[in-house]
Structure formats: C-alpha cells, structure tokens
Scaffold this motif. Sequence first.
Motif, PDB file in Angstrom:
ATOM      1  N   GLN A 143       0.974  -1.374   0.068  1.00 54.58           N
ATOM      2  CA  GLN A 143       0.069  -0.056   0.108  1.00 54.58           C
ATOM      3  C   GLN A 143       1.069   1.060   0.082  1.00 54.58           C
ATOM      4  O   GLN A 143       0.508   2.352  -0.862  1.00 54.58           O
ATOM      5  CB  GLN A 143      -0.959  -0.178   1.279  1.00 54.58           C
ATOM      6  CG  GLN A 143      -1.869  -0.910   1.221  1.00 54.58           C
ATOM      7  CD  GLN A 143      -2.843  -1.235   2.276  1.00 54.58           C
ATOM      8  OE1 GLN A 143      -2.455  -1.026   3.637  1.00 54.58           O
ATOM      9  NE2 GLN A 143      -4.306  -1.470   2.348  1.00 54.58           N
ATOM     10  N   LEU A 144       1.980   1.292   0.860  1.00 51.63           N
ATOM     11  CA  LEU A 144       2.814   2.452   0.744  1.00 51.63           C
ATOM     12  C   LEU A 144       3.666   2.740  -0.574  1.00 51.63           C
ATOM     13  O   LEU A 144       3.401   3.785  -0.852  1.00 51.63           O
ATOM     14  CB  LEU A 144       3.827   2.258   1.945  1.00 51.63           C
ATOM     15  CG  LEU A 144       4.895   3.378   2.151  1.00 51.63           C
ATOM     16  CD1 LEU A 144       4.293   4.431   2.470  1.00 51.63           C
ATOM     17  CD2 LEU A 144       6.099   3.088   3.076  1.00 51.63           C
ATOM     18  N   ALA A 145       3.849   1.450  -1.143  1.00 52.72           N
ATOM     19  CA  ALA A 145       4.457   1.699  -2.547  1.00 52.72           C
ATOM     20  C   ALA A 145       3.581   2.194  -3.467  1.00 52.72           C
ATOM     21  O   ALA A 145       3.900   3.211  -4.325  1.00 52.72           O
ATOM     22  CB  ALA A 145       4.915   0.273  -3.028  1.00 52.72           C
ATOM     23  N   ALA A 146       2.177   1.746  -3.434  1.00 51.48           N
ATOM     24  CA  ALA A 146       1.194   2.399  -4.348  1.00 51.48           C
ATOM     25  C   ALA A 146       0.996   3.841  -3.980  1.00 51.48           C
ATOM     26  O   ALA A 146       0.824   4.501  -5.014  1.00 51.48           O
ATOM     27  CB  ALA A 146      -0.018   1.473  -4.087  1.00 51.48           C
ATOM     28  N   ARG A 147       0.884   4.209  -2.604  1.00 53.08           N
ATOM     29  CA  ARG A 147       0.704   5.517  -2.398  1.00 53.08           C
ATOM     30  C   ARG A 147       1.848   6.593  -3.005  1.00 53.08           C
ATOM     31  O   ARG A 147       1.870   7.492  -3.523  1.00 53.08           O
ATOM     32  CB  ARG A 147       0.825   5.732  -1.003  1.00 53.08           C
ATOM     33  CG  ARG A 147       0.385   7.111  -0.212  1.00 53.08           C
ATOM     34  CD  ARG A 147      -1.058   7.561  -0.462  1.00 53.08           C
ATOM     35  NE  ARG A 147      -2.070   6.576   0.038  1.00 53.08           N
ATOM     36  CZ  ARG A 147      -2.363   6.964   1.719  1.00 53.08           C
ATOM     37  NH1 ARG A 147      -1.702   7.930   2.096  1.00 53.08           N
ATOM     38  NH2 ARG A 147      -3.206   6.003   1.988  1.00 53.08           N
ATOM     39  N   LEU A 148       3.089   6.021  -3.158  1.00 51.97           N
ATOM     40  CA  LEU A 148       4.311   6.583  -3.410  1.00 51.97           C
ATOM     41  C   LEU A 148       4.791   6.615  -4.826  1.00 51.97           C
ATOM     42  O   LEU A 148       5.399   7.262  -5.456  1.00 51.97           O
ATOM     43  CB  LEU A 148       5.460   6.334  -2.626  1.00 51.97           C
ATOM     44  CG  LEU A 148       5.659   6.755  -1.192  1.00 51.97           C
ATOM     45  CD1 LEU A 148       6.710   6.153  -0.478  1.00 51.97           C
ATOM     46  CD2 LEU A 148       5.464   8.462  -0.914  1.00 51.97           C
ATOM     47  N   ASN A 149       3.776   5.590  -5.574  1.00 51.58           N
ATOM     48  CA  ASN A 149       3.964   5.355  -6.975  1.00 51.58           C
ATOM     49  C   ASN A 149       5.513   4.777  -7.067  1.00 51.58           C
ATOM     50  O   ASN A 149       6.090   5.353  -7.828  1.00 51.58           O
ATOM     51  CB  ASN A 149       3.709   6.365  -7.784  1.00 51.58           C
ATOM     52  CG  ASN A 149       3.497   5.932  -9.345  1.00 51.58           C
ATOM     53  OD1 ASN A 149       3.257   4.956  -9.614  1.00 51.58           O
ATOM     54  ND2 ASN A 149       3.689   6.914 -10.328  1.00 51.58           N
ATOM     55  N   ILE A 150       6.038   3.826  -6.379  1.00 53.29           N
ATOM     56  CA  ILE A 150       7.264   3.193  -6.592  1.00 53.29           C
ATOM     57  C   ILE A 150       7.160   1.835  -6.322  1.00 53.29           C
ATOM     58  O   ILE A 150       6.041   1.190  -5.886  1.00 53.29           O
ATOM     59  CB  ILE A 150       8.297   3.783  -5.267  1.00 53.29           C
ATOM     60  CG1 ILE A 150       7.518   3.298  -4.109  1.00 53.29           C
ATOM     61  CG2 ILE A 150       8.456   5.383  -5.527  1.00 53.29           C
ATOM     62  CD1 ILE A 150       8.483   3.650  -2.729  1.00 53.29           C
ATOM     63  N   PRO A 151       8.186   1.135  -6.794  1.00 50.15           N
ATOM     64  CA  PRO A 151       8.065  -0.488  -6.825  1.00 50.15           C
ATOM     65  C   PRO A 151       8.519  -1.103  -5.327  1.00 50.15           C
ATOM     66  O   PRO A 151       9.175  -0.263  -4.440  1.00 50.15           O
ATOM     67  CB  PRO A 151       9.259  -0.816  -7.832  1.00 50.15           C
ATOM     68  CG  PRO A 151       9.784   0.323  -8.444  1.00 50.15           C
ATOM     69  CD  PRO A 151       9.553   1.449  -7.474  1.00 50.15           C
ATOM     70  N   VAL A 152       7.529  -2.017  -4.978  1.00 53.61           N
ATOM     71  CA  VAL A 152       7.293  -2.287  -3.681  1.00 53.61           C
ATOM     72  C   VAL A 152       8.809  -2.840  -3.363  1.00 53.61           C
ATOM     73  O   VAL A 152       9.191  -3.012  -2.025  1.00 53.61           O
ATOM     74  CB  VAL A 152       6.030  -3.305  -3.420  1.00 53.61           C
ATOM     75  CG1 VAL A 152       6.552  -4.538  -4.281  1.00 53.61           C
ATOM     76  CG2 VAL A 152       6.096  -3.637  -1.822  1.00 53.61           C
ATOM     77  N   ASN A 153       9.464  -3.679  -4.245  1.00 58.66           N
ATOM     78  CA  ASN A 153      10.701  -4.339  -4.218  1.00 58.66           C
ATOM     79  C   ASN A 153      11.781  -3.429  -3.567  1.00 58.66           C
ATOM     80  O   ASN A 153      12.504  -3.728  -2.790  1.00 58.66           O
ATOM     81  CB  ASN A 153      11.184  -5.081  -5.317  1.00 58.66           C
ATOM     82  CG  ASN A 153      10.432  -6.255  -5.454  1.00 58.66           C
ATOM     83  OD1 ASN A 153       9.849  -6.849  -4.574  1.00 58.66           O
ATOM     84  ND2 ASN A 153      10.675  -6.717  -6.776  1.00 58.66           N
ATOM     85  N   TRP A 154      11.503  -2.157  -4.132  1.00 57.25           N
ATOM     86  CA  TRP A 154      12.668  -0.957  -3.746  1.00 57.25           C
ATOM     87  C   TRP A 154      12.510  -0.796  -1.927  1.00 57.25           C
ATOM     88  O   TRP A 154      13.633  -0.710  -1.410  1.00 57.25           O
ATOM     89  CB  TRP A 154      12.173   0.333  -4.080  1.00 57.25           C
ATOM     90  CG  TRP A 154      13.064   1.542  -3.681  1.00 57.25           C
ATOM     91  CD1 TRP A 154      14.329   1.700  -4.126  1.00 57.25           C
ATOM     92  CD2 TRP A 154      12.856   2.185  -2.348  1.00 57.25           C
ATOM     93  NE1 TRP A 154      14.845   2.623  -3.468  1.00 57.25           N
ATOM     94  CE2 TRP A 154      13.893   3.162  -2.442  1.00 57.25           C
ATOM     95  CE3 TRP A 154      11.724   2.581  -1.907  1.00 57.25           C
ATOM     96  CZ2 TRP A 154      14.236   4.047  -1.583  1.00 57.25           C
ATOM     97  CZ3 TRP A 154      11.929   3.584  -0.509  1.00 57.25           C
ATOM     98  CH2 TRP A 154      12.965   4.375  -0.494  1.00 57.25           C
TER      99      TRP A 154
END
Length: 417
Positions: free
Chosen positions: A348-359
């Motif tokens: 959810q945090l990755a989606a909020r920041l529009n970044i890959p979750v793997n990062w």
Amino acid sequence: MNGGSSVKDRYPPYIDWPTYENIRDVVRDNRAEYMRIKTRGAPRNGELLLHGIVWCGRCGHKMYVRYKGGGEYVCNHLRSHTGLPACQHIRASRVDAAVADAFLAALAPAEIDTLSRARRAQQQVDKALRSSAERELERKRYTAALAERQFNRVDPDNRLVAGELERRWEAALSEVRAAEEALAQQVSAEPVMQMGLGKTLNSKVVTLSGRLPQIWADVATTDAHRKALLRCLVEKVVLDRGEHDVAVARIVWRGGAVTELEVKMKVNSVAKLTRGEEMRARLLDLAIAGMPDDEIAAVLTQEGHRSPNCAEKVLPITVQRIRLGAGIRITTQRNRWTHKATSLSATQLAARLNIPVNWIYVQIRQKRLLIDRQPTGAYLFQNSPSIINAVRDLRNHTIRHLDLRIIQPQQEGYQHV
C-alpha cells in the motif's frame, strides 16, 4: 635500557629486571600483531566483541574484524600470503551474542564453586606432572654423570672404546637438555596459582557475578570494557562457519577448558538450512492438507524448524513463498489477516508513493530503512504524512538513513478476522 632492547647486569638500572620484563610483555601484547607474533592486543572500542582473540577453525590463523557492510570476522591469511581464496567470513552479531551468553553463564553463582573445585583438581594434576618431570630430569642427569665417569676412566689409547663412551655421554647430555626444556615449558604453561577464596571474598564474588548481566548491558559500559571483562576468562575463540546455517564456536577458557557452541546463522535461502529439505517437504504436506499458512508456521516452529533469516521460528511469509512456489493455491483460508486504516502495508505504501514495492524491501534488507517486523513477517507503516514524506525523502536520496522504530509509535499489528 635503550630502544627495544636491554642488556642485563651491564649498566645501573632504573628499574629491576622482573619489572622491565613485565613492562616489555605488556607493550608487546598490546601491539595486537596478527601474523608475526599473533598477540591478543589491548581491548579497544568497536562493537565486535572478539577483536584480537578470534581464530580460524580451518587454517588456524588469526581472523581480523571488518565493519564494511556489517560487522564480520574474516580469515584472509591464505589469500594474502599464498593467493588462495579467503578461508571464511562470519557475521559477528550472533557469534558475539552466543559467546557473551556463555561468558555470563560461566560467572553465574552456581558455577563459582564448580570452577574452584576444577581449578584445585587442575593444580593437583599439574603438580603431579611437574613432579614426574623433575624425577625424569634427575634420572637423566644421573645417567649423564655415569657416562662422564666412564669416559674419564677409559684408556685414551683404546680409541674404539673411548669413542663409544664419548658418544654415549653426548647422547646422555642431549637427553638432559631435552628433559630440562620439557620441564621449563611445563612450568611456563601452568596457569597462575589462584588464591583460595575466603567466605567474605567469596560472598563478594557471588554478589558481583549476580550483578554482572546488568553491568554488561548498562549503556555506560563501553565496548572496550566488555572486551576487557571477557578476556578475564576467555583465552581465544575458534570459529568454523560450516556449510549450512550453523557455525561452530569453540571457546578456549583460561586454564585450558573448552566449550563448543553451535550458533544459528542467517542464510539467504531455505536450501541452505541444515534441515531445509525436510522443512520444505513437511510444509508442502501440510499445505496440501489445507492447513493455513500461520498454523503451518506454528507447527514447523514447534518441530524445531526456522526461516532462513530468523533464528527463532518459521515465519508465515516463508510458508507462503514456498507454497506459492510449489504452485499450491488455498482458495479458502480459515483465518485472514487485516490491519487498521491507520497503518499501511509495504504494498500500500509503494502504491501511495508510486514506486516499486521491491525497492522498500531492498532498503530494509540493506538497513537503510529500519522498521520492526510484525509476527506475520510483514511490515506496517504508519499512515501519516510525516512517515510517507520521510520514505519519499529516502527514495529521492534527500536522506541516507531512516529509522522508523523511533519515529512511528508501536503498530497495532495484524488481527484475525
């Protein structure tokens, strides 16, 4: 005395000879040379506990500490001197913790009386061995004296007899010198005789040993203090990384006793676990039977298994990855994990920041992003602008390090619904 050398009984001394020898030994031991004289070195600051007293269990050479990329003990002797690959390198945190626990356990009040009895028994053995060596030396000296008398009495004109007697005399003298050296080595190797503890002193030692864990963990106790305390009992620690997830640490105590510890190490895959294949087969059997991931994790933990990156238990996320990797889908789980709207999962945090979750997982693994893991194996982030902006700054390289353990309050975690 001048420079690094001194001539005994040549010039008027400033200090007596025994004092000079003691000072010289302290200075030499404090130099901590790794390859030439291999001394322990004086305790210094630095978080690694075994600096100066850790040795390689494969090649027998001293290991050095390396802090780059996380603290570890490295044996690089063969690579430096012969061009061969490095012997081994071992992450230090778990080894240090195991050795520290063994040290504190050895100083527990219940161990003091046992230690005293063992010391007295060792002293009796040393005394018996020394007496035997002294009697052997006396016998060799008598044999040499007899050979000398026989040689002196022989007619010099009888060259064959004189030559044989001279050979026997020289052989006897050689045996005397060997016996003297053996006795000297035995005496020098004996531990220093310890004074017996009276009742008052013994009670003080018991009191101190009971407080030692608190002293050890006190923030005012420096790394150098802990190392100095450890060296009071530990002569050296010999490490062998092994082929799987267990490292062997042999603690050599002052006086010669040895304690062998098995230390569970982090690995990067289930295949590198000692019982990895057994755990995987058991996990898949339970998954095929329809057992939920969290219950499978609990069963495997009870049976003595663990996740590759966790020494205490099997995490549900490990179960899920293995199950999905084997193509096993569970359509209906008896339990489902959820969390409150005040928290965000990594996805959810990755989606909020529009970044890959793997990062996010890479930053956690490389310890640039510090956050406590939930019992399920997942991570929860506080759903607040300050936390989201802090992670965004880390992503944009505005900051190099983010510790959410001290920024965000304790999360409520996942709940069964």
